[in-house]
Design a protein around this motif. Structure first.
Motif, PDB file in Angstrom:
ATOM      1  N   LEU A 182       0.077  23.004  17.737  1.00  7.88           N
ATOM      2  CA  LEU A 182       0.982  22.029  17.137  1.00  7.88           C
ATOM      3  C   LEU A 182       2.440  22.239  17.516  1.00  7.88           C
ATOM      4  O   LEU A 182       3.278  21.365  17.276  1.00  7.88           O
ATOM      5  CB  LEU A 182       0.857  22.077  15.606  1.00  7.88           C
ATOM      6  CG  LEU A 182      -0.459  21.576  15.020  1.00  7.88           C
ATOM      7  CD1 LEU A 182      -0.484  21.813  13.512  1.00  7.88           C
ATOM      8  CD2 LEU A 182      -0.689  20.111  15.320  1.00  7.88           C
ATOM      9  N   LEU A 183       2.764  23.366  18.119  1.00 11.77           N
ATOM     10  CA  LEU A 183       4.151  23.623  18.496  1.00 11.77           C
ATOM     11  C   LEU A 183       4.580  22.688  19.624  1.00 11.77           C
ATOM     12  O   LEU A 183       3.783  22.338  20.495  1.00 11.77           O
ATOM     13  CB  LEU A 183       4.315  25.083  18.935  1.00 11.77           C
ATOM     14  CG  LEU A 183       4.283  26.104  17.797  1.00 11.77           C
ATOM     15  CD1 LEU A 183       4.242  27.527  18.350  1.00 11.77           C
ATOM     16  CD2 LEU A 183       5.485  25.937  16.861  1.00 11.77           C
ATOM     17  N   PRO A 184       5.843  22.262  19.606  1.00  5.97           N
ATOM     18  CA  PRO A 184       6.320  21.271  20.586  1.00  5.97           C
ATOM     19  C   PRO A 184       6.052  21.637  22.038  1.00  5.97           C
ATOM     20  O   PRO A 184       5.612  20.787  22.827  1.00  5.97           O
ATOM     21  CB  PRO A 184       7.822  21.204  20.298  1.00  5.97           C
ATOM     22  CG  PRO A 184       7.950  21.590  18.863  1.00  5.97           C
ATOM     23  CD  PRO A 184       6.894  22.618  18.631  1.00  5.97           C
ATOM     24  N   GLU A 185       6.296  22.888  22.416  1.00 10.83           N
ATOM     25  CA  GLU A 185       6.124  23.263  23.817  1.00 10.83           C
ATOM     26  C   GLU A 185       4.682  23.090  24.273  1.00 10.83           C
ATOM     27  O   GLU A 185       4.424  22.615  25.386  1.00 10.83           O
ATOM     28  CB  GLU A 185       6.575  24.710  24.028  1.00 10.83           C
ATOM     29  CG  GLU A 185       8.086  24.898  23.939  1.00 10.83           C
ATOM     30  CD  GLU A 185       8.501  26.334  24.165  1.00 10.83           C
ATOM     31  OE1 GLU A 185       7.607  27.196  24.387  1.00 10.83           O
ATOM     32  OE2 GLU A 185       9.717  26.613  24.129  1.00 10.83           O
ATOM     33  N   GLN A 186       3.728  23.487  23.432  1.00  6.59           N
ATOM     34  CA  GLN A 186       2.324  23.359  23.802  1.00  6.59           C
ATOM     35  C   GLN A 186       1.896  21.897  23.838  1.00  6.59           C
ATOM     36  O   GLN A 186       1.143  21.474  24.720  1.00  6.59           O
ATOM     37  CB  GLN A 186       1.447  24.128  22.810  1.00  6.59           C
ATOM     38  CG  GLN A 186      -0.036  24.172  23.201  1.00  6.59           C
ATOM     39  CD  GLN A 186      -0.266  24.853  24.535  1.00  6.59           C
ATOM     40  OE1 GLN A 186       0.254  25.929  24.786  1.00  6.59           O
ATOM     41  NE2 GLN A 186      -1.036  24.215  25.412  1.00  6.59           N
ATOM     42  N   ARG A 187       2.387  21.093  22.902  1.00  4.40           N
ATOM     43  CA  ARG A 187       2.014  19.681  22.863  1.00  4.40           C
ATOM     44  C   ARG A 187       2.543  18.961  24.111  1.00  4.40           C
ATOM     45  O   ARG A 187       1.853  18.138  24.706  1.00  4.40           O
ATOM     46  CB  ARG A 187       2.558  19.024  21.588  1.00  4.40           C
ATOM     47  CG  ARG A 187       1.942  19.590  20.327  1.00  4.40           C
ATOM     48  CD  ARG A 187       2.381  18.830  19.099  1.00  4.40           C
ATOM     49  NE  ARG A 187       1.770  17.512  19.061  1.00  4.40           N
ATOM     50  CZ  ARG A 187       0.536  17.272  18.643  1.00  4.40           C
ATOM     51  NH1 ARG A 187      -0.240  18.259  18.240  1.00  4.40           N
ATOM     52  NH2 ARG A 187       0.063  16.050  18.618  1.00  4.40           N
ATOM     53  N   ILE A 188       3.772  19.281  24.502  1.00  3.02           N
ATOM     54  CA  ILE A 188       4.346  18.674  25.699  1.00  3.02           C
ATOM     55  C   ILE A 188       3.562  19.101  26.937  1.00  3.02           C
ATOM     56  O   ILE A 188       3.294  18.297  27.839  1.00  3.02           O
ATOM     57  CB  ILE A 188       5.831  19.074  25.822  1.00  3.02           C
ATOM     58  CG1 ILE A 188       6.647  18.337  24.756  1.00  3.02           C
ATOM     59  CG2 ILE A 188       6.371  18.776  27.218  1.00  3.02           C
ATOM     60  CD1 ILE A 188       8.073  18.825  24.651  1.00  3.02           C
ATOM     61  N   LYS A 189       3.180  20.374  26.966  1.00  2.18           N
ATOM     62  CA  LYS A 189       2.383  20.873  28.083  1.00  2.18           C
ATOM     63  C   LYS A 189       1.041  20.155  28.156  1.00  2.18           C
ATOM     64  O   LYS A 189       0.586  19.741  29.227  1.00  2.18           O
ATOM     65  CB  LYS A 189       2.166  22.379  27.933  1.00  2.18           C
ATOM     66  CG  LYS A 189       1.358  23.003  29.057  1.00  2.18           C
ATOM     67  CD  LYS A 189       1.200  24.508  28.835  1.00  2.18           C
ATOM     68  CE  LYS A 189       0.336  25.133  29.928  1.00  2.18           C
ATOM     69  NZ  LYS A 189       0.152  26.604  29.697  1.00  2.18           N
ATOM     70  N   ASP A 190       0.390  19.995  27.001  1.00  2.00           N
ATOM     71  CA  ASP A 190      -0.908  19.325  26.956  1.00  2.00           C
ATOM     72  C   ASP A 190      -0.806  17.861  27.392  1.00  2.00           C
ATOM     73  O   ASP A 190      -1.743  17.303  27.960  1.00  2.00           O
ATOM     74  CB  ASP A 190      -1.495  19.392  25.543  1.00  2.00           C
ATOM     75  CG  ASP A 190      -1.897  20.805  25.149  1.00  2.00           C
ATOM     76  OD1 ASP A 190      -2.050  21.654  26.046  1.00  2.00           O
ATOM     77  OD2 ASP A 190      -2.044  21.061  23.933  1.00  2.00           O
ATOM     78  N   MET A 191       0.322  17.220  27.110  1.00  3.63           N
ATOM     79  CA  MET A 191       0.533  15.826  27.491  1.00  3.63           C
ATOM     80  C   MET A 191       0.919  15.677  28.957  1.00  3.63           C
ATOM     81  O   MET A 191       0.960  14.565  29.480  1.00  3.63           O
ATOM     82  CB  MET A 191       1.618  15.207  26.600  1.00  3.63           C
ATOM     83  CG  MET A 191       1.230  15.112  25.131  1.00  3.63           C
ATOM     84  SD  MET A 191       2.640  14.715  24.053  1.00  3.63           S
ATOM     85  CE  MET A 191       2.899  12.994  24.476  1.00  3.63           C
TER      86      MET A 191
ATOM     87  N   ALA B 273       8.183  10.668  23.089  1.00  5.82           N
ATOM     88  CA  ALA B 273       6.762  11.021  23.052  1.00  5.82           C
ATOM     89  C   ALA B 273       6.450  11.755  21.753  1.00  5.82           C
ATOM     90  O   ALA B 273       5.428  11.504  21.106  1.00  5.82           O
ATOM     91  CB  ALA B 273       6.404  11.892  24.247  1.00  5.82           C
ATOM     92  N   TRP B 274       7.349  12.642  21.358  1.00  8.08           N
ATOM     93  CA  TRP B 274       7.168  13.374  20.104  1.00  8.08           C
ATOM     94  C   TRP B 274       7.186  12.415  18.916  1.00  8.08           C
ATOM     95  O   TRP B 274       6.352  12.494  18.020  1.00  8.08           O
ATOM     96  CB  TRP B 274       8.278  14.409  19.961  1.00  8.08           C
ATOM     97  CG  TRP B 274       8.234  15.165  18.662  1.00  8.08           C
ATOM     98  CD1 TRP B 274       7.465  16.244  18.353  1.00  8.08           C
ATOM     99  CD2 TRP B 274       8.981  14.859  17.477  1.00  8.08           C
ATOM    100  NE1 TRP B 274       7.692  16.637  17.063  1.00  8.08           N
ATOM    101  CE2 TRP B 274       8.619  15.809  16.502  1.00  8.08           C
ATOM    102  CE3 TRP B 274       9.920  13.889  17.162  1.00  8.08           C
ATOM    103  CZ2 TRP B 274       9.167  15.811  15.223  1.00  8.08           C
ATOM    104  CZ3 TRP B 274      10.460  13.888  15.889  1.00  8.08           C
ATOM    105  CH2 TRP B 274      10.087  14.835  14.936  1.00  8.08           C
ATOM    106  N   ALA B 275       8.134  11.488  18.915  1.00  9.33           N
ATOM    107  CA  ALA B 275       8.238  10.540  17.805  1.00  9.33           C
ATOM    108  C   ALA B 275       7.022   9.619  17.733  1.00  9.33           C
ATOM    109  O   ALA B 275       6.509   9.320  16.645  1.00  9.33           O
ATOM    110  CB  ALA B 275       9.511   9.710  17.954  1.00  9.33           C
ATOM    111  N   ALA B 276       6.543   9.159  18.888  1.00 10.03           N
ATOM    112  CA  ALA B 276       5.414   8.226  18.915  1.00 10.03           C
ATOM    113  C   ALA B 276       4.158   8.856  18.342  1.00 10.03           C
ATOM    114  O   ALA B 276       3.400   8.205  17.598  1.00 10.03           O
ATOM    115  CB  ALA B 276       5.176   7.742  20.342  1.00 10.03           C
ATOM    116  N   GLN B 277       3.918  10.128  18.660  1.00  9.67           N
ATOM    117  CA  GLN B 277       2.674  10.741  18.200  1.00  9.67           C
ATOM    118  C   GLN B 277       2.657  11.005  16.697  1.00  9.67           C
ATOM    119  O   GLN B 277       1.608  11.254  16.121  1.00  9.67           O
ATOM    120  CB  GLN B 277       2.388  12.029  18.982  1.00  9.67           C
ATOM    121  CG  GLN B 277       3.449  13.096  18.932  1.00  9.67           C
ATOM    122  CD  GLN B 277       3.331  14.020  17.750  1.00  9.67           C
ATOM    123  OE1 GLN B 277       2.229  14.252  17.259  1.00  9.67           O
ATOM    124  NE2 GLN B 277       4.445  14.568  17.286  1.00  9.67           N
TER     125      GLN B 277
END
Length: 212
Positions: A74-83, A96-100
């Motif tokens: 759930l941490l931002p860095e991992q979520r961005i990496k996964d996306m 992207a963070w706001a949309a999800q």
């Protein structure tokens, strides 16, 4: 000729540990800490209880590890990496963070249980504190990057923006998980437009497909 490096594969023990942690997380979300049962977790993971205890001698150890496993995702860095968008401009990352935030996601359901259980459980409270502080650090780094790239108003205080982002993120999920009716939920376009104006993010089109 250079030797080709093959991607590292998980060992059998690593894969088993992953399944156990995900099963423990699912048990926690569905039943809470007090009602979670090791035998149920083992069954979900497709292993025997005997395969769980050598690594996690008691339920407290296992649930703490399961929360760490979930929070990491759930941490931002991992979520961005996964996306797959880590190299994109800061405004795209912010949107992207706001949309999800408006999209249902089972992984985030753990937050509902965690906030409810943290008041009476020191283990959960410690994990939650670690998560929200790690999240704050990573968000603040993203905001500073946004300022450097000219996508975020440099006159806005980074700490204030970070806290606002955390409050919006966690609060939005708790409201949606509690059953907020659709008529009270904005469209993604309206949501992103507001987000852009609130945080001083410069974006020519807040509904760009890159945010998905």
């Amino acid at each position: 000729m250079p030797t080709k490096v093959e991607p590292r594969r998980r060992s059998g023990s690593e894969e088993t540990a992953r399944r156990v942690l995900e099963a423990a997380a699912a048990e926690f979300v569905e039943r809470g800490y007090d009602k979670a049962v090791i035998s149920n977790i083992a069954r979900r993971a497709g292993v025997t209880p005997g395969a769980v205890y050598p690594r996690w001698p008691n339920k407290s150890d296992l649930m703490a590890a399961a929360l760490d496993h979930l929070f990491e995702q759930l941490l931002p860095e991992q979520r961005i990496k996964d996306m797959g968008i880590a190299e994109l401009p800061a405004n795209v990352l912010a949107l992207a963070w706001a949309a999800q935030l408006l999209r249902p996601e089972e992984t985030k359901d753990v937050l509902v249980q965690v906030f409810g259980s943290a008041r009476n459980n020191a283990v959960i409270q410690e994990r939650l504190q670690g998560f929200i502080n790690d999240q704050a650090h990573q968000l603040s780094m993203m905001i500073e990057r946004g300022k450097d790239e000219g996508f975020c108003d440099p006159e806005l205080d980074t700490t204030a923006i970070t806290l606002l982002c955390q409050a919006i993120g966690i609060g939005t999920h708790l409201l949606l998980a509690a059953g907020l009716e659709d008529r009270h939920i904005p469209s993604e376009q309206d949501w992103l437009t507001l987000f852009v104006k609130l945080l001083g993010v410069v974006a020519s089109d807040p509904t760009t497909e890159s945010t998905g």
